[in-house]
Design a protein around this motif. Structure first.
Motif, PDB file in Angstrom:
ATOM      1  N   ALA A 189      36.419  41.330  43.395  1.00 43.16           N
ATOM      2  CA  ALA A 189      36.847  41.853  42.092  1.00 43.16           C
ATOM      3  C   ALA A 189      37.877  42.959  42.307  1.00 43.16           C
ATOM      4  O   ALA A 189      37.774  43.746  43.243  1.00 43.16           O
ATOM      5  N   SER A 236      40.903  45.321  39.730  1.00 42.36           N
ATOM      6  CA  SER A 236      41.571  45.598  38.449  1.00 42.36           C
ATOM      7  C   SER A 236      40.804  45.031  37.257  1.00 42.36           C
ATOM      8  O   SER A 236      41.391  44.546  36.299  1.00 42.36           O
ATOM      9  N   GLY A 237      39.489  45.061  37.329  1.00 38.51           N
ATOM     10  CA  GLY A 237      38.662  44.603  36.220  1.00 38.51           C
ATOM     11  C   GLY A 237      38.514  43.097  36.116  1.00 38.51           C
ATOM     12  O   GLY A 237      37.937  42.600  35.153  1.00 38.51           O
ATOM     13  N   HIS A 238      39.032  42.343  37.077  1.00 38.62           N
ATOM     14  CA  HIS A 238      38.927  40.888  37.063  1.00 38.62           C
ATOM     15  C   HIS A 238      38.088  40.413  38.243  1.00 38.62           C
ATOM     16  O   HIS A 238      38.124  41.006  39.320  1.00 38.62           O
ATOM     17  N   ARG A 239      37.354  39.334  38.028  1.00 43.58           N
ATOM     18  CA  ARG A 239      36.544  38.731  39.086  1.00 43.58           C
ATOM     19  C   ARG A 239      37.230  37.460  39.580  1.00 43.58           C
ATOM     20  O   ARG A 239      37.803  36.719  38.789  1.00 43.58           O
ATOM     21  N   TYR A 240      37.138  37.229  40.871  1.00 46.03           N
ATOM     22  CA  TYR A 240      37.733  36.051  41.492  1.00 46.03           C
ATOM     23  C   TYR A 240      36.698  35.386  42.375  1.00 46.03           C
ATOM     24  O   TYR A 240      35.849  36.059  42.953  1.00 46.03           O
ATOM     25  N   THR A 250      44.163  32.673  44.656  1.00 46.53           N
ATOM     26  CA  THR A 250      44.125  33.955  43.941  1.00 46.53           C
ATOM     27  C   THR A 250      43.061  34.887  44.527  1.00 46.53           C
ATOM     28  O   THR A 250      43.211  36.107  44.494  1.00 46.53           O
ATOM     29  N   ALA A 272      42.945  39.122  45.711  1.00 43.67           N
ATOM     30  CA  ALA A 272      41.882  40.028  45.257  1.00 43.67           C
ATOM     31  C   ALA A 272      41.178  40.680  46.437  1.00 43.67           C
ATOM     32  O   ALA A 272      40.902  41.884  46.420  1.00 43.67           O
TER      33      ALA A 272
END
Length: 64
Positions: free
Chosen positions: A13, A15-19, A45, A49
């Protein structure tokens, strides 16, 4: 003849996003300290991350 293969899920994770992604190229590198080797394509992607967050998690799912 059937062969049981574990499925590895790599997550990170940033910048507030999960990958996340599935991976078959995951193995134990050392026992002390516990270290794993995970091969992630540079175009994935999840690669970006992991590079930004400097952290990732590997979950191993087994077939039952």
């Amino acid at each position: 003849m059937s062969r049981t293969v574990a499925v590895n899920i790599i997550t990170s994770a940033t910048s507030g996003h999960r990958y996340g992604m599935t991976a078959t190229a995951v193995c134990s590198a050392t026992a002390d300290p516990p270290t794993v080797l995970a091969c992630i394509n540079k175009l994935a992607t999840t690669h970006g991350a992991v590079g930004k967050s400097k952290a990732f998690c590997v979950n191993v799912l087994r077939a039952e």
